[in-house]
Design a protein around this motif. Structure first.
Motif, PDB file in Angstrom:
ATOM      1  N   HIS A 105      35.260  45.030  47.010  1.00 37.68           N
ATOM      2  CA  HIS A 105      36.523  45.775  46.996  1.00 37.68           C
ATOM      3  C   HIS A 105      36.185  47.253  47.160  1.00 37.68           C
ATOM      4  O   HIS A 105      35.284  47.746  46.482  1.00 37.68           O
ATOM      5  N   HIS A 125      41.260  46.129  48.856  1.00 37.56           N
ATOM      6  CA  HIS A 125      41.705  47.472  48.456  1.00 37.56           C
ATOM      7  C   HIS A 125      42.775  48.030  49.385  1.00 37.56           C
ATOM      8  O   HIS A 125      43.787  48.538  48.907  1.00 37.56           O
ATOM      9  N   ASN A 179      39.455  47.888  41.382  1.00 36.75           N
ATOM     10  CA  ASN A 179      39.668  48.988  40.448  1.00 36.75           C
ATOM     11  C   ASN A 179      40.776  48.684  39.440  1.00 36.75           C
ATOM     12  O   ASN A 179      40.744  49.151  38.314  1.00 36.75           O
ATOM     13  N   ASP A 190      41.755  43.268  42.741  1.00 37.71           N
ATOM     14  CA  ASP A 190      43.130  43.730  42.455  1.00 37.71           C
ATOM     15  C   ASP A 190      44.124  42.572  42.529  1.00 37.71           C
ATOM     16  O   ASP A 190      45.242  42.710  43.037  1.00 37.71           O
TER      17      ASP A 190
HETATM   18 MN    MN Z   1      42.106  48.622  44.855  1.00 34.77          MN
END
Ligand code: MN
Length: 218
Positions: free
Chosen positions: A166, A196, A90, A55
């Motif tokens: 993550h 995360h 993500n 991220d």
């Molecule tokens: Mn994340």
């Protein structure tokens, strides 16, 4: 021999935070300035390695906004002999592979665990491996299983191993790679670095004489 490693994650380049008090200068809110500060810090501390735990970029629609500053930061780091090793999260499952393709073959930026396959990178000093880094990257926006279930068992070779991934720690049912602390502990890994959750936290499970960790939180 000491290896100086800076670890960070969840910078979300492309985002402008709305949560800062109005008294803060507006540039503080722009995540891209956080990335520049990380690069400056790695250079100032004469790091050997920068580890990014996912991220780093906020969304794939921020690709063009993010790619320039990220690439120029990585170029600045490698000018100071600092290599960058990353896994995607993500938010940047799509962006980091594209960034890695730009640096293919240069050794400046290495994305580990593309397509959800665990992958090992060994840090060499004077031709000698001194640290193994095992990483896994989000292949999609959502991952509803624990990727550590597929972490490959290996015979130890006496070299410390750090795992990077993550995910959501101890949040069963999460769509963001639900990780289990118990399962992380079961692996033949000297330390895990996770991304995360936007909260610095150090969990010492056992003392590892070969890994001396100094953690600066700011
Ligand atoms: Mn994340």
């Amino acid at each position: 021999m000491a290896l100086q490693v800076l670890v960070t994650g969840d910078i979300h380049v492309g985002l402008t935070s709305t949560r800062l008090p109005a008294t803060f200068p507006v540039e503080f809110a722009r995540a891209v300035n956080g990335w520049q500060a990380v690069v400056d810090s790695a250079i100032a501390h004469r790091c050997d390695l920068l580890i990014l735990t996912g991220d780093i970029v906020d969304q794939d629609n921020k690709f063009w906004e993010a790619i320039g500053p990220l690439a120029s930061g990585i170029h600045r780091l490698v000018e100071h002999d600092i290599r960058t090793v990353a896994v995607s999260g993500n938010h940047d499952h799509d962006v980091l592979p594209r960034l890695a393709d730009q640096f293919a073959g240069s050794g400046a930026f290495r994305l580990l665990g593309r397509d959800g396959q665990w992958e090992r990178y060994s840090v060499d000093v004077a031709g000698q491996a001194v640290l193994h880094i095992d990483g896994w990257s989000f292949p999609n926006q959502y991952v509803d299983f624990d990727p550590v279930e597929a972490y490959p068992a290996t015979d130890g070779d006496g070299i410390p191993v750090v795992g990077i991934v993550h995910g959501d720690l101890d949040a069963p049912g999460s769509r963001y790679a639900p990780l289990s602390l118990a399962r992380l502990r079961q692996q033949r890994v000297d330390g895990w670095v996770l991304g995360h959750i936007h909260k610095p936290q150090l969990i010492i499970v056992r003392a590892v004489p070969r890994l001396t960790t100094s953690v600066g939180l700011w």
